[in-house]
Enzyme design. Structure first.
Site, PDB file in Angstrom:
ATOM      1  N   ARG A 169      -5.597 -11.074 -26.436  1.00 24.65           N
ATOM      2  CA  ARG A 169      -6.433 -11.870 -27.361  1.00 24.65           C
ATOM      3  C   ARG A 169      -5.581 -12.844 -28.173  1.00 24.65           C
ATOM      4  NH1 ARG A 169      -9.235  -9.183 -24.553  1.00 24.65           N
ATOM      5  NH2 ARG A 169     -11.169  -8.111 -25.111  1.00 24.65           N
ATOM      6  N   SER A 242     -16.772  -8.525 -30.424  1.00 32.17           N
ATOM      7  CA  SER A 242     -15.865  -7.619 -31.149  1.00 32.17           C
ATOM      8  C   SER A 242     -15.208  -8.378 -32.291  1.00 32.17           C
ATOM      9  CB  SER A 242     -14.762  -7.109 -30.222  1.00 32.17           C
ATOM     10  OG  SER A 242     -15.339  -6.382 -29.185  1.00 32.17           O
ATOM     11  N   GLU A 338     -10.571 -10.656 -34.753  1.00 30.90           N
ATOM     12  CA  GLU A 338     -10.399 -11.421 -33.510  1.00 30.90           C
ATOM     13  C   GLU A 338     -10.858 -12.875 -33.678  1.00 30.90           C
ATOM     14  OE1 GLU A 338     -11.669  -9.371 -29.793  1.00 30.90           O
ATOM     15  OE2 GLU A 338     -12.629 -11.289 -29.341  1.00 30.90           O
TER      16      GLU A 338
HETATM   17  C1  LIG Z   1     -21.681 -11.192 -27.714  1.00 32.23           C
HETATM   18  C2  LIG Z   1     -20.255 -11.645 -27.587  1.00 32.23           C
HETATM   19  C3  LIG Z   1     -19.420 -11.007 -26.694  1.00 32.23           C
HETATM   20  C4  LIG Z   1     -18.082 -11.431 -26.547  1.00 32.23           C
HETATM   21  N1  LIG Z   1     -17.303 -10.775 -25.651  1.00 32.23           N
HETATM   22  C5  LIG Z   1     -16.011 -11.167 -25.475  1.00 32.23           C
HETATM   23  C6  LIG Z   1     -15.183 -10.509 -24.529  1.00 32.23           C
HETATM   24  O1  LIG Z   1     -15.594  -9.602 -23.825  1.00 32.23           O
HETATM   25  N2  LIG Z   1     -13.898 -10.930 -24.402  1.00 32.23           N
HETATM   26  C7  LIG Z   1     -13.404 -11.967 -25.152  1.00 32.23           C
HETATM   27  O2  LIG Z   1     -12.224 -12.304 -24.974  1.00 32.23           O
HETATM   28  N3  LIG Z   1     -14.172 -12.606 -26.053  1.00 32.23           N
HETATM   29  C8  LIG Z   1     -15.449 -12.236 -26.229  1.00 32.23           C
HETATM   30  N4  LIG Z   1     -16.243 -12.868 -27.157  1.00 32.23           N
HETATM   31  C9  LIG Z   1     -15.660 -13.943 -27.986  1.00 32.23           C
HETATM   32  C10 LIG Z   1     -15.938 -15.349 -27.439  1.00 32.23           C
HETATM   33  O3  LIG Z   1     -17.003 -15.347 -26.548  1.00 32.23           O
HETATM   34  C11 LIG Z   1     -14.730 -15.955 -26.727  1.00 32.23           C
HETATM   35  O4  LIG Z   1     -13.617 -15.965 -27.578  1.00 32.23           O
HETATM   36  C12 LIG Z   1     -14.995 -17.376 -26.246  1.00 32.23           C
HETATM   37  O5  LIG Z   1     -13.917 -17.838 -25.480  1.00 32.23           O
HETATM   38  C13 LIG Z   1     -15.269 -18.358 -27.387  1.00 32.23           C
HETATM   39  O6  LIG Z   1     -15.788 -19.538 -26.822  1.00 32.23           O
HETATM   40  P1  LIG Z   1     -16.500 -20.637 -27.723  1.00 32.23           P
HETATM   41  O7  LIG Z   1     -16.740 -21.824 -26.859  1.00 32.23           O
HETATM   42  O8  LIG Z   1     -17.684 -20.047 -28.389  1.00 32.23           O
HETATM   43  O9  LIG Z   1     -15.354 -20.949 -28.754  1.00 32.23           O
HETATM   44  P2  LIG Z   1     -15.477 -21.133 -30.330  1.00 32.23           P
HETATM   45  O10 LIG Z   1     -15.967 -19.875 -30.952  1.00 32.23           O
HETATM   46  O11 LIG Z   1     -16.216 -22.377 -30.622  1.00 32.23           O
HETATM   47  O12 LIG Z   1     -13.944 -21.298 -30.708  1.00 32.23           O
HETATM   48  C14 LIG Z   1     -13.076 -20.183 -30.640  1.00 32.23           C
HETATM   49  C15 LIG Z   1     -11.662 -20.658 -30.958  1.00 32.23           C
HETATM   50  O13 LIG Z   1     -11.230 -21.572 -29.959  1.00 32.23           O
HETATM   51  C16 LIG Z   1     -10.924 -22.852 -30.532  1.00 32.23           C
HETATM   52  N5  LIG Z   1     -11.387 -23.844 -29.557  1.00 32.23           N
HETATM   53  C17 LIG Z   1     -12.598 -23.925 -28.969  1.00 32.23           C
HETATM   54  N6  LIG Z   1     -12.623 -24.919 -28.067  1.00 32.23           N
HETATM   55  C18 LIG Z   1     -11.390 -25.496 -28.091  1.00 32.23           C
HETATM   56  C19 LIG Z   1     -10.778 -26.569 -27.395  1.00 32.23           C
HETATM   57  N7  LIG Z   1     -11.440 -27.288 -26.454  1.00 32.23           N
HETATM   58  N8  LIG Z   1      -9.493 -26.902 -27.687  1.00 32.23           N
HETATM   59  C20 LIG Z   1      -8.804 -26.203 -28.628  1.00 32.23           C
HETATM   60  N9  LIG Z   1      -9.331 -25.167 -29.323  1.00 32.23           N
HETATM   61  C21 LIG Z   1     -10.605 -24.807 -29.051  1.00 32.23           C
HETATM   62  C22 LIG Z   1     -11.673 -22.884 -31.844  1.00 32.23           C
HETATM   63  O14 LIG Z   1     -11.065 -23.775 -32.760  1.00 32.23           O
HETATM   64  C23 LIG Z   1     -11.569 -21.430 -32.270  1.00 32.23           C
HETATM   65  O15 LIG Z   1     -10.294 -21.170 -32.801  1.00 32.23           O
HETATM   66  C24 LIG Z   1     -17.582 -12.491 -27.331  1.00 32.23           C
HETATM   67  C25 LIG Z   1     -18.436 -13.142 -28.232  1.00 32.23           C
HETATM   68  C26 LIG Z   1     -19.767 -12.716 -28.364  1.00 32.23           C
HETATM   69  C27 LIG Z   1     -20.668 -13.433 -29.316  1.00 32.23           C
END
Ligand SMILES: Cc1cc2nc3c(=O)[nH]c(=O)nc-3n(C[C@H](O)[C@H](O)[C@H](O)COP(=O)(O)OP(=O)(O)OC[C@H]3O[C@@H](n4cnc5c(N)ncnc54)[C@H](O)[C@@H]3O)c2cc1C
Length: 342
Positions: A169, A242, A338
């Protein structure tokens, strides 16, 4: 301020841009379809002095207040095959593509390697930020290259996965959030990757589906079924998955904890440390289902912070801090959040 492919909103509401459904505003929100305009945009005197936050679906962000800066959302979303050999392929996905759409697309094309990561919310651009992982697989297992805009070098660069500091992570992107904007990722997938079905619950789910010779699509389906059953869906009960990482501690501490708490789950890591279950420790402390106003811990999942309605980001953070302090007091272990906390 707007033209085709570029939308600039001042004092933008972020409520719909984070899956915890927290109310917050950004000084500017910029939605960009074509990343070739990014360098000019960031050099624009209106924005160049402002803090930058790049977002995808906001499924791993907690806003604790308004963001006095520029929120950038990249919407280019093409998925393409760059190179195809008999047994492997190089696949490129742009930052705005949905991660789960990429999983589905690769399986339809007959490529395997990311089936265990099905149904993780969010976009491909965010996937390397915390090296997304689930059911025994991490992005780093298949990641080849990350295409970025480097704000220090003021140039687009291609970074080899090995240079991205990917860990549990974690990545150098997470450690240097201001420097890189991820434009696209490239994955190396296999025609017949070794399937990972050894993770808790996965084999049992496949058995319940009456599949004894699973293919990659079966594994993805089993993961989807497990995730739908185990995790609250953000559109029903807002959450960010999480909220705490499983802490990694040294072997001595793990051993003394095991002596005091024989039922405590522990997983040895390759470097002689031990990963502990944050969820187990939080559950022992009775936090599961706890509610303080609209901020809460999911009834079915001790790791998941939820917003029952109108919880503010700071109320959610206060509850998270209470959990952290209680875990530290009882177990002597720090559980770290996280999501990115803004
Ligand atoms: C129900 C649920 C289940 C989940 N299960 C998991 C799991 O099993 N495993 C896991 O690893 N995660 C999990 N997550 C967390 C999440 O889905 C991941 O971290 C995902 O990659 C975030 O994507 P996002 O587009 O929503 O990013 P955001 O939440 O919009 O951003 C997350 C981070 O990435 C940065 N970011 C986003 N896009 C870019 C870009 N293009 N360039 C630079 N920085 C960027 C943001 O600034 C921030 O720091 C879960 C979340 C939820 C709600």
């Amino acid at each position: 301020m707007n033209k085709p492919g570029l939308q600039i909103t001042e004092h933008a509401e972020l409520h719909g841009l984070n899956t915890l459904a927290v109310a917050a505003r950004a000084r500017y929100l910029i939605e960009l379809d074509d990343p070739s305009g990014l360098a000019d945009l960031l050099a624009d005197p209106r924005f160049s002095g402002l803090p930058l936050l790049t977002v995808g679906e906001g499924s791993n962000i907690l806003f604790t207040g308004d963001f006095d800066g520029l929120v950038l959302r990249l919407n280019h979303a093409q998925i393409e095959l760059l190179d195809e050999q008999a047994d492997h392929a190089l696949i490129r996905a742009e930052a705005g593509a949905s991660w789960d759409a990429l999983v589905t697309w690769t399986l339809q094309q007959g490529w395997s390697g990311i089936e265990n990561l099905a149904l993780i919310p969010g976009r491909c651009g965010a996937a390397p930020i915390q090296n997304i992982g689930a059911y025994g697989v991490e992005l780093s297992d298949v990641l080849s290259t990350v295409e970025v805009y480097d704000r220090v070098e003021r140039a687009c660069r291609e970074l080899a996965a090995a240079d991205c500091g990917l860990g549990y992570r974690d990545s150098m992107f997470k450690r240097q959030p201001k420097r890189f904007v991820v434009l696209a990722i490239q994955l190396r997938l296999q025609r017949a990757a070794r399937l990972r079905t050894d993770y808790a619950g996965l084999r049992e789910e496949l058995a319940a589906m009456q599949i004894d010779q699973p293919g990659a699509s079966d594994v993805a389906e089993a993961v989807r079924r497990l995730r739908r059953r185990k995790l609250p869906q953000p559109d029903v009960l807002p959450n960010a998955g999480s909220f705490f990482k499983n802490p990694i501690v040294d072997a001595d501490l793990a051993q003394s904890l095991r002596a005091r708490y024989p039922a405590m789950p522990q997983w040895p890591t390759a470097d002689l440390h031990c990963k502990l279950s944050a969820g187990w420790m939080i559950e022992q402390l009775g936090f599961k289902g706890r509610r303080v106003g609209d901020a809460g811990i999911a009834p079915g999942h001790a790791l998941v912070l939820v917003n029952h309605g109108n919880a503010s980001g700071s109320a959610l953070l206060a509850l998270a801090r209470e959990v952290q302090d209680a875990v530290y007091t009882r177990f002597g272990v720090r559980v770290e959040p996280e999501p990115q906390i803004i």
